[in-house]
Design an enzyme around this catalytic site. Structure first.
Site, mmCIF file in Angstrom:
data_model
loop_
_atom_site.group_PDB
_atom_site.id
_atom_site.type_symbol
_atom_site.label_atom_id
_atom_site.label_comp_id
_atom_site.label_asym_id
_atom_site.label_seq_id
_atom_site.Cartn_x
_atom_site.Cartn_y
_atom_site.Cartn_z
ATOM 1 N N GLU A 106 0.858 -1.196 0.000
ATOM 2 C CA GLU A 106 0.000 0.000 0.000
ATOM 3 C C GLU A 106 0.882 1.229 0.000
ATOM 4 O O GLU A 106 2.115 1.128 0.097
ATOM 5 C CB GLU A 106 -0.913 -0.015 1.231
ATOM 6 C CG GLU A 106 -1.998 -1.079 1.163
ATOM 7 C CD GLU A 106 -2.853 -1.125 2.404
ATOM 8 O OE1 GLU A 106 -3.447 -0.099 2.760
ATOM 9 O OE2 GLU A 106 -2.907 -2.189 3.034
ATOM 10 N N HIS B 217 -8.701 9.531 3.260
ATOM 11 C CA HIS B 217 -8.324 8.427 2.373
ATOM 12 C C HIS B 217 -8.555 8.885 0.938
ATOM 13 O O HIS B 217 -9.607 9.438 0.620
ATOM 14 C CB HIS B 217 -9.164 7.184 2.676
ATOM 15 C CG HIS B 217 -8.607 5.934 2.058
ATOM 16 N ND1 HIS B 217 -8.602 5.730 0.689
ATOM 17 C CD2 HIS B 217 -8.012 4.851 2.602
ATOM 18 C CE1 HIS B 217 -8.039 4.561 0.435
ATOM 19 N NE2 HIS B 217 -7.659 4.012 1.584
ATOM 20 N N ARG C 200 -0.367 8.630 1.995
ATOM 21 C CA ARG C 200 -1.751 9.031 1.782
ATOM 22 C C ARG C 200 -1.979 10.544 1.766
ATOM 23 O O ARG C 200 -2.805 11.044 1.014
ATOM 24 C CB ARG C 200 -2.558 8.422 2.928
ATOM 25 C CG ARG C 200 -3.855 7.898 2.523
ATOM 26 C CD ARG C 200 -4.410 7.060 3.626
ATOM 27 N NE ARG C 200 -4.269 5.661 3.331
ATOM 28 C CZ ARG C 200 -4.671 4.707 4.153
ATOM 29 N NH1 ARG C 200 -5.202 5.017 5.326
ATOM 30 N NH2 ARG C 200 -4.542 3.445 3.821
#
Ligand code: FAD
Ligand code: SIN
Length: 555
Positions: free
Chosen positions: A120, A245, A291
């Site tokens: 990720e 997010h 992120r």
């Protein structure tokens, strides 16, 4: 026996508020030392944990090492992580995963039987253990099954923590008078307030995504533990670091639906409305940047184009792989009329995770004796200014373990003897004015919209000051109504999100720099020294301006 005119009283060794991964893992470990009571405000499985998709990070592969997991965490945290704490957690990772395997968590495996590892944003290695794209559901189910089977654990569903209780309020004296010894808990079915007393109280109530209009979080995420701790006088830290997010599904009928970052980990890319990839222009790690960087880049693309969303593109990936790895996401997209593997999927950023929280030490102790905080509710120093993907579940099990060890050493306040209960319960409020349901609903919507419009991914002083005025006015109105009314879950949650909204804005105004998730046009650069924002009821904040002592009028 309960004294006359006092609320029903329940005594346990430990009271845990919340039944996500943090609360349940704690309960299983602490139950070795005595009865543990878990209260949870809805169905026991209803938690952010239950919706976690990507997985849980741990350096378990021979191609990985602790040093790079630590480095990636610190890099994402933008100078504000506590390196010693990060190292301890990372090094405990493989052991904590073994414990989850022991509860029967069925992590996905490769054809050779080895654990399958995903990637990720911000991770330089494959280290994310997952259960296809339903990791959280699998963990929640296994932990709940283990708790249900444990003789020392009782889980009360539909029981909502309202306020913490100090020893003095129930007739304890000496050092015990100042300790947190329990909580007032609303039984949602009977609408009665139950007094829970315990030698240790553990907040495991999760995050506060519902402060924002658009969020990946389920409805339970109203920051109740954060608000209860603040009202009781505990120190909170770094509330300005709200993580957005990057990729929630943009669809009129989709409420809070996340498209996991693991999808980009398998090769999906972000494109704009013209079909052009843009992340490489914004960050060297492109689509797998941390992120904060990806959410900011999307925000910038949307503002530049005037479009409502960007797109995740999987068309170049093998359809069979996509369907096998992300069956839940593929099925959900199909329900919304989208072919995830065959067409660009519209996505937008949404509020996802609170990196700040109730300040705790290495043993999950808050600044109030008797009170512990774990999971998303706590600020442990692990996430700094921006959480690395899939570190939240790991942090939750790590601090659940630390807290369980610390709680074992807590003094025994309540043996067979019940204290003299003087704390007001349901009776004290019975007969007072009913709530104003319509107003509650309107205030709820307005507050969340103000936070979305004025306290989002990119901030500036002018917008924050507008937000402060509006959010504070709502918070004060709600407090006034709440003092006069019978306790209801709706009013309690509204009071909590209003308080959290105000505290987030105050913390944001007090940080004169851009760092991690807090990006302000007034100070686009970072200060040379990283400092935490510390906030406590009635104590003025140090910062660029010295803010009014927050919450002096919070009752
Ligand atoms: P939660 O799991 O949110 O549990 C909180 C509990 O407290 C719930 O049972 C709730 O009902 C209860 N509660 C709340 N208030 C009260 C009250 N007043 N009284 C009684 N009970 C109360 N993190 C990762 O590391 N990996 C991922 O892949 C990942 N994916 C995510 C996907 C989504 C859609 C979301 C929303 C989050 C994701 N996260 C992920 C973040 C992670 O899931 C959460 O941070 C983590 O699960 C929090 O666990 P917790 O136990 O602290 O809180
Ligand atoms: C995701 O699956 O993208 C969420 C992971 C996380 O929040 O850590």
């Amino acid at each position: 026996m309960t004294p006359q005119n006092a609320p029903e009283t329940v005594v346990s060794r430990c009271l845990v508020i919340g039944s996500g991964i943090a609360g349940l893992q704690f309960a299983l470990l602490a139950a070795q030392g005595g009865p543990v009571r878990v209260v949870t405000k809805k169905e026991s499985r209803e938690s952010s944990t239950n919706y976690a998709q990507g997985g849980i990070a741990a350096a378990v592969s021979p191609l990985d090492d602790f040093a790079s997991h630590v480095r990636d965490t610190l890099e994402a945290g933008d100078g504000l992580c506590r390196e010693d704490v990060v190292r301890r957690m990372v090094e405990a990772g493989p052991r904590l995963i073994d414990r989850l395997l022991g509860y029967g968590v069925a992590f996905s495996r490769e054809a050779d039987g080895g654990l399958a590892l995903g990637r990720e944003g911000g991770h330089t290695r494959r280290r994310v253990l997952h259960c296809r794209d339903l990791t959280g559901r699998e963990i929640e189910e296994r932990l709940l099954a283990a708790c249900t089977a444990h003789a020392n654990i009782t889980v009360d569903e539909d029981h909502m923590g309202l306020e913490l209780v100090r020893g003095a309020e129930v007739g304890l004296d000496g050092a015990a008078a100042a300790r947190i010894v329990g909580a007032r808990v609303l039984d949602r079915r009977t609408r009665q307030v139950v007094l829970h007393l315990a030698d240790a109280v553990v907040l495991a109530t999760g995050g506060c995504g519902k402060v924002y209009l658009y969020t990946s979080n389920p409805d339970i995420a109203t920051g109740d533990g954060l608000a209860m701790a603040f009202r009781a006088g505990a120190e909170l830290r770094n509330l300005e670091f709200v993580q957005f997010h990057p990729t929630c599904l943009f669809h009129a009928e989709a409420k809070s639906f996340l498209i996991s970052e693991a999808v980009r980990g398998e090769g999906a890319v972000l494109i704009n409305h013209r079909g052009v990839r843009f992340m490489a222009r914004h960050h060297p790690q492109a689509d797998l940047a941390p992120r904060d960087a990806v959410a900011r880049a999307i925000d910038q693309e949307m503002k530049a184009s005037g479009e409502n969303c960007v797109y995740l593109d999987l068309r170049h990936l093998d359809r069979a792989m996509v369907e096998a790895r992300f069956p839940n996401l593929v099925a959900a997209c199909r329900r919304f009329g989208l072919d995830m593997a065959g067409e660009p999927v519209p996505v937008v950023p949404a509020a996802h995770y609170m990196c700040g929280g109730v300040a705790v030490d290495l043993e999950a102790r808050t600044t109030l004796p008797g009170l512990f905080a774990i999971g998303e509710t706590a600020c442990t120093g692990i996430h700094g200014a921006n959480r690395l993907a899939s570190n939240s579940l790991l942090e939750a099990v790590y601090f659940a373990e630390s807290a369980a060890a610390a709680v074992a050493a807590e003094p025994r306040l309540f043996g067979a003897r019940l204290p003299v209960v003087t704390a007001p319960g349901a009776e004290a409020t019975a007969g007072r004015a009913a709530t104003l349901p319509v107003v509650v609903e309107h205030d709820w919507d307005e507050l969340r919209r103000v936070m979305w419009d004025y306290v989002g991914i990119v901030r500036d002083r002018e917008r924050l000051e507008i937000a402060l005025g509006r959010v504070r006015a709502i918070r004060r109105t709600v407090e006034t109504v709440r003092r006069r009314a019978l306790p209801t879950p709706e009013l309690a949650e509204l009071a909590n999100i209003a308080l959290l909204g105000e505290l987030i804005v105050i913390c944001a105004l007090s940080r004169p720099e851009s760092r991690g998730l807090h990006y302000t046009l007034d100070h686009p650069g970072r200060q040379p020294v990283a400092v935490d924002t510390v906030i406590r009821r009635g104590v003025p904040l140090a910062g660029e301006a010295c803010w009014e002592a927050p919450g002096a009028d919070v009752g």
